[in-house]
Design a protein around this motif. Structure first.
Motif, short mmCIF file in Angstrom:
data_model
loop_
_atom_site.label_atom_id
_atom_site.label_comp_id
_atom_site.label_asym_id
_atom_site.label_seq_id
_atom_site.Cartn_x
_atom_site.Cartn_y
_atom_site.Cartn_z
N SER A 192 50.17 -20.77 14.30
CA SER A 192 50.63 -19.92 15.39
C SER A 192 49.50 -19.52 16.36
CB SER A 192 51.28 -18.66 14.81
OG SER A 192 51.68 -17.79 15.82
N LEU A 194 46.25 -20.65 16.87
CA LEU A 194 45.62 -21.75 17.63
C LEU A 194 46.59 -22.38 18.64
CD1 LEU A 194 43.11 -23.49 18.19
CD2 LEU A 194 43.86 -25.02 16.37
N HIS A 196 48.96 -21.04 20.27
CA HIS A 196 49.07 -20.15 21.43
C HIS A 196 47.81 -20.18 22.29
CE1 HIS A 196 52.78 -18.63 19.62
NE2 HIS A 196 53.03 -18.09 20.80
N LEU A 197 46.66 -20.19 21.65
CA LEU A 197 45.41 -20.23 22.41
C LEU A 197 45.33 -21.50 23.26
CD1 LEU A 197 42.80 -18.46 22.63
CD2 LEU A 197 41.70 -20.20 21.20
N PHE A 200 47.77 -21.17 26.20
CA PHE A 200 47.19 -20.32 27.25
C PHE A 200 46.14 -21.10 28.02
CE2 PHE A 200 48.37 -16.50 24.49
CZ PHE A 200 49.27 -15.97 25.40
N ALA A 232 52.88 -20.00 26.46
CA ALA A 232 51.84 -19.18 27.09
C ALA A 232 52.40 -17.99 27.84
CB ALA A 232 51.01 -20.04 28.04
N ALA A 233 53.72 -17.84 27.87
CA ALA A 233 54.33 -16.70 28.56
C ALA A 233 54.44 -15.49 27.63
CB ALA A 233 55.71 -17.08 29.09
N SER A 234 54.02 -15.62 26.40
CA SER A 234 54.12 -14.54 25.42
C SER A 234 53.26 -13.34 25.82
CB SER A 234 53.67 -15.03 24.04
OG SER A 234 54.44 -16.15 23.65
N ASP A 235 53.54 -12.21 25.23
CA ASP A 235 52.91 -10.95 25.59
C ASP A 235 51.37 -10.98 25.48
OD1 ASP A 235 52.84 -8.21 26.22
OD2 ASP A 235 52.60 -7.72 24.11
N PRO A 236 50.67 -10.77 26.61
CA PRO A 236 49.20 -10.87 26.62
C PRO A 236 48.50 -9.85 25.71
CG PRO A 236 50.08 -10.82 28.87
CD PRO A 236 51.22 -10.52 27.96
N VAL A 237 49.01 -8.64 25.66
CA VAL A 237 48.36 -7.59 24.84
C VAL A 237 48.46 -7.95 23.36
CG1 VAL A 237 48.40 -5.17 24.14
CG2 VAL A 237 48.80 -5.79 26.54
N TRP A 239 48.75 -10.84 22.07
CA TRP A 239 47.91 -12.00 21.73
C TRP A 239 46.44 -11.70 21.79
CZ3 TRP A 239 49.26 -15.64 18.67
CH2 TRP A 239 50.63 -15.88 18.50
N ARG A 240 46.03 -10.87 22.76
CA ARG A 240 44.63 -10.44 22.78
C ARG A 240 44.28 -9.83 21.42
NH1 ARG A 240 43.71 -5.07 25.79
NH2 ARG A 240 44.83 -4.50 23.90
N PHE A 243 43.86 -12.36 18.54
CA PHE A 243 42.59 -13.11 18.52
C PHE A 243 41.40 -12.23 18.17
CE2 PHE A 243 45.34 -15.81 21.24
CZ PHE A 243 45.41 -16.86 20.35
N LEU A 244 41.43 -10.98 18.63
CA LEU A 244 40.33 -10.08 18.29
C LEU A 244 40.35 -9.71 16.82
CD1 LEU A 244 40.30 -7.69 21.41
CD2 LEU A 244 38.85 -9.69 20.95
N GLY B 223 55.93 -20.58 14.08
CA GLY B 223 55.03 -19.71 14.83
C GLY B 223 54.47 -20.30 16.11
N MET B 277 42.67 -10.90 28.00
CA MET B 277 43.81 -10.29 28.71
C MET B 277 44.02 -10.95 30.06
SD MET B 277 46.00 -8.12 27.87
CE MET B 277 46.56 -7.19 29.30
N ARG B 284 50.93 -16.15 32.03
CA ARG B 284 52.29 -15.62 32.12
C ARG B 284 52.81 -15.68 33.55
NH1 ARG B 284 54.61 -9.92 29.65
NH2 ARG B 284 55.65 -11.21 28.14
#
Lengths: 313, 313
Positions: A192, A194, A196-197, A200, A232-237, A239-240, A243-244, B223, B277, B284
């Motif tokens: 999931s 990787l 998504h990364l 993006f 890549a349209a998924s929620d940016p917050v 996903w940030r 990854f953090l 995922g 972000m 997005r």
């Protein structure tokens, strides 16, 4: 309708997942009553108009009588939200979450432990690229895995709480599995995080190419790119924070990915068609394994994503 | 049913695209008669049982009376197949193809030019991850772009041939656009070729991770990974030929992609949430542009891929 699993549940965070739990709990009779709280005035106002349950003005009000509280917020704020929630919960109630990273989530929830609540982290492998209270729907969790990462060395009451939470997710149509949080994070890093990364990243790359107009990228996106833009349209917050908080496992996967990509790049540069054939044929075999395992059977799961992806060419 | 655009068409190569053209030409009345040839005995036998048209035992027999011949073979064999085809075609007939790379395809077709046929390379931006004569369906090209890359400096008869071929694809439901072959190859490198390479690569990477069991990758593929496996299930021969024949544009995109990925990797390593972000929010926005441009409107295109992809989370 069977008896509800929980008399009363509370949902903190009324986004895609929170609002889907609210809808599903009511649709499948898994909860007698649902209350919701969101820290955003705007989201609360929108949620109040959606028949999701009792939207409260304070966090305390939402959670005080709940038998189970679902924290549906980004992983990065799970610790403060847990700490703000637990003091208002009744003794013996369950605290769970839906975070995509479980080691950090487990620590965040544990940081609020007052000895009076049962802490059971969880993660539904379900979602869409949509966000917000309007995006939720009751069938989101049907036939999807729900992973629980229970704490070790707990008592009989805790085991019973895990059973109850399992029954709740089962009632929503999910297949429940328990797992060690570290293992969860390694598996999800590759299945999931990787992907998504990468999605993006390719969207950014495409829009920075000077040799191609952005309008052309949009126009001819059906060739494969469009599928990536959906992911890549998924929620940016969200996903940030993923990854953090799953840095180590993601960087490990990313290192492997880049090595493998360099090998393909070299094969293209030197015209090594045999290596390309070998790698591409292998990928096709893996796809077949996934179909055979029933993880992608078309019609059955089709309804789950209301916005579905389309063909590539 | 309107008058057919062509009295008789021939299709060489009865795979996903060839068999879809055969089905669509009959379903929409765009051709009076369809004949097909495939160099594989097995494919010919399977095609003969599918009501695709008249499956012939030789290439010559299939193409000799055709007003338009569609070469639906991998780009790597387009030159020899063109050279084997043209001598049997009648004067004034159209020779076209469906290759995903147009500079090489144009050269391959031109290598067979005998001055008596009209050579008009083409590429439908449509397909699924399935292969073979059974995989085709008549609505594959509906609402999809079809790109023609006509030759420069030709006469009036050639212009009329382009118009007729345009009418044929329009009758199949496609939106036709003409383009320079080099430009086509640069645009498709980013919207199609790179996404496929990335998808092939991540599937390999996932199955080489020692830290995760392959069964787990399959099990929790919803995922995001599952979408990549679908793209990576496409025909290996076709894709090998795409990468070998659009080397320059693909390597350019790949270099950019790797640079951008290194920047994200660094942001994760150093915990730079602001950069993550910013990049994720931008992706997005691009998705929104694609939806606004009507390239991904859900229901309309849903029917085109009979095996569709599902949600990620």
């Amino acid at each position: 309708m069977p008896d509800p699993i929980f008399e009363r549940i509370a949902i903190v965070g009324a986004g895609l997942i929170g609002s889907s739990i609210a809808r599903a709990a009511q649709a499948y009779g898994a909860a007698g009553a649902v209350s919701l709280y969101d820290s955003s005035d705007d989201v609360r106002a929108r949620a109040a108009g959606l028949d999701l349950g009792n939207v409260t003005e304070t966090l305390a009000e939402a959670v005080k009588d709940a038998d189970c509280v679902f924290l549906c917020v980004p992983v990065g704020v799970l610790a403060p939200v847990s700490q703000a929630t637990v003091p208002h919960m009744k003794a013996g109630a369950i605290l769970t979450d839906v975070g995509s990273v479980k080691k950090q989530a487990a620590e965040a929830l544990a940081s609020a432990d007052n000895g009076a609540v049962q802490i059971i982290p969880g993660h539904p492998i379900a979602g869409t690229e949509q966000s917000g209270p309007e995006a939720g729907f009751p069938t989101l969790f049907r036939d999807a895995w729900h992973i629980l990462t229970p704490q070790d060395g707990k008592d009989e009451a805790y085991a019973e709480a895990v059973q109850r939470l399992t029954a709740f997710w089962t009632a929503l149509g999910a297949k429940v599995e328990t797992m060690d949080p570290g293992r969860h994070d390694r598996v999800l890093a590759i299945t999931s995080h990787l992907p998504h990364l990468i999605a993006f990243n390719i969207v950014s790359t495409a829009f920075d190419m000077e040799t191609v107009e952005q309008g052309e990228v949009v126009k001819f996106s059906a060739g494969g790119f469009r599928d990536f833009t959906r992911i890549a349209a998924s929620d940016p917050v969200m996903w940030r924070d993923v990854f953090l908080n799953n840095k180590e496992a993601v960087l490990e996967c990313l290192g492997r990915f880049s090595e493998d990509l360099a090998a393909l790049q070299r094969a293209i540069r030197w015209g090594d068609g045999d290596l390309l054939m070998q790698e591409f044929s292998r990928a096709r075999t893996i796809r077949k394994a996934i179909i055979d395992a029933g993880q992608d059977s078309g019609a059955v799961n089709f309804g789950r994503n209301r916005n579905g992806a389309k063909d590539e060419a």
